[in-house]
Design a protein around this motif. Structure first.
Motif, PDB file in Angstrom:
ATOM      1  N   GLU A  64     -12.798 -11.013   5.863  1.00  0.00           N
ATOM      2  CA  GLU A  64     -12.525 -10.558   4.497  1.00  0.00           C
ATOM      3  C   GLU A  64     -11.070 -10.141   4.366  1.00  0.00           C
ATOM      4  O   GLU A  64     -10.523  -9.440   5.217  1.00  0.00           O
ATOM      5  N   LYS A  65     -10.438 -10.599   3.280  1.00  0.00           N
ATOM      6  CA  LYS A  65      -9.038 -10.252   3.058  1.00  0.00           C
ATOM      7  C   LYS A  65      -8.932  -8.867   2.443  1.00  0.00           C
ATOM      8  O   LYS A  65      -9.695  -8.508   1.560  1.00  0.00           O
ATOM      9  N   ARG A  66      -7.966  -8.102   2.939  1.00  0.00           N
ATOM     10  CA  ARG A  66      -7.663  -6.799   2.349  1.00  0.00           C
ATOM     11  C   ARG A  66      -6.608  -7.004   1.277  1.00  0.00           C
ATOM     12  O   ARG A  66      -5.715  -7.829   1.424  1.00  0.00           O
ATOM     13  N   ALA A  67      -6.695  -6.236   0.225  1.00  0.00           N
ATOM     14  CA  ALA A  67      -5.775  -6.377  -0.898  1.00  0.00           C
ATOM     15  C   ALA A  67      -4.621  -5.393  -0.792  1.00  0.00           C
ATOM     16  O   ALA A  67      -4.785  -4.269  -0.320  1.00  0.00           O
ATOM     17  N   VAL A  68      -3.445  -5.832  -1.234  1.00  0.00           N
ATOM     18  CA  VAL A  68      -2.255  -4.997  -1.237  1.00  0.00           C
ATOM     19  C   VAL A  68      -1.450  -5.322  -2.491  1.00  0.00           C
ATOM     20  O   VAL A  68      -1.455  -6.451  -2.966  1.00  0.00           O
ATOM     21  N   THR A  69      -0.787  -4.314  -3.049  1.00  0.00           N
ATOM     22  CA  THR A  69       0.098  -4.504  -4.193  1.00  0.00           C
ATOM     23  C   THR A  69       1.534  -4.331  -3.727  1.00  0.00           C
ATOM     24  O   THR A  69       1.843  -3.358  -3.041  1.00  0.00           O
ATOM     25  N   VAL A  70       2.400  -5.272  -4.107  1.00  0.00           N
ATOM     26  CA  VAL A  70       3.831  -5.149  -3.851  1.00  0.00           C
ATOM     27  C   VAL A  70       4.484  -4.765  -5.171  1.00  0.00           C
ATOM     28  O   VAL A  70       4.338  -5.468  -6.176  1.00  0.00           O
ATOM     29  N   LEU A  71       5.183  -3.626  -5.184  1.00  0.00           N
ATOM     30  CA  LEU A  71       5.923  -3.206  -6.368  1.00  0.00           C
ATOM     31  C   LEU A  71       7.357  -3.689  -6.219  1.00  0.00           C
ATOM     32  O   LEU A  71       8.076  -3.263  -5.321  1.00  0.00           O
ATOM     33  N   ALA A  72       7.763  -4.601  -7.089  1.00  0.00           N
ATOM     34  CA  ALA A  72       9.111  -5.169  -7.056  1.00  0.00           C
ATOM     35  C   ALA A  72       9.968  -4.410  -8.064  1.00  0.00           C
ATOM     36  O   ALA A  72       9.771  -4.514  -9.263  1.00  0.00           O
ATOM     37  N   ILE A  73      10.916  -3.628  -7.548  1.00  0.00           N
ATOM     38  CA  ILE A  73      11.729  -2.767  -8.401  1.00  0.00           C
ATOM     39  C   ILE A  73      13.058  -3.435  -8.716  1.00  0.00           C
ATOM     40  O   ILE A  73      13.752  -3.909  -7.824  1.00  0.00           O
ATOM     41  N   GLY A  74      13.425  -3.415  -9.999  1.00  0.00           N
ATOM     42  CA  GLY A  74      14.711  -3.959 -10.425  1.00  0.00           C
ATOM     43  C   GLY A  74      14.789  -5.457 -10.235  1.00  0.00           C
ATOM     44  O   GLY A  74      13.830  -6.169 -10.490  1.00  0.00           O
TER      45      GLY A  74
END
Length: 91
Positions: A8-18
């Motif tokens: 099962e894949k774990r989820a992650v969020t990448v916050l791209a700033i600027g």
């Protein structure tokens, strides 16, 4: 024939700033390690504060990709979000 087990894949969020150019590379690396990645391009200081306050949804694991220094994150169109300006649950 060898059977490959389902992982099962774990989820992650990448916050791209600027105007950061690293998020596609960060995304590719994380996907290579089996993560399901969502990239959120942050357009303003206010949007980032909403995320930190929990007003905008992210996954439980968050990677911040952007530029800054000891005085905070750099936003191209806004002033920096620096030390002592981090939001609290009380607002």
């Amino acid at each position: 024939m060898t059977k490959v087990p389902y992982v099962e894949k774990r989820a992650v969020t990448v916050l791209a700033i600027g105007d950061a150019i690293e998020p596609p590379a960060v995304r590719a690396m994380l996907e290579g390690f089996g993560y399901l990645v969502t990239v959120q391009w942050i357009g303003s200081r206010e949007e980032l504060l909403k995320i930190f306050r929990g007003e905008l949804r992210t996954e439980d694991t968050v990677v911040i990709s952007g530029h800054g220094g000891m005085d905070g994150f750099r936003f191209r169109m806004r002033r920096r979000l620096g030390p002592g300006r981090w939001p609290t649950s009380a607002g």
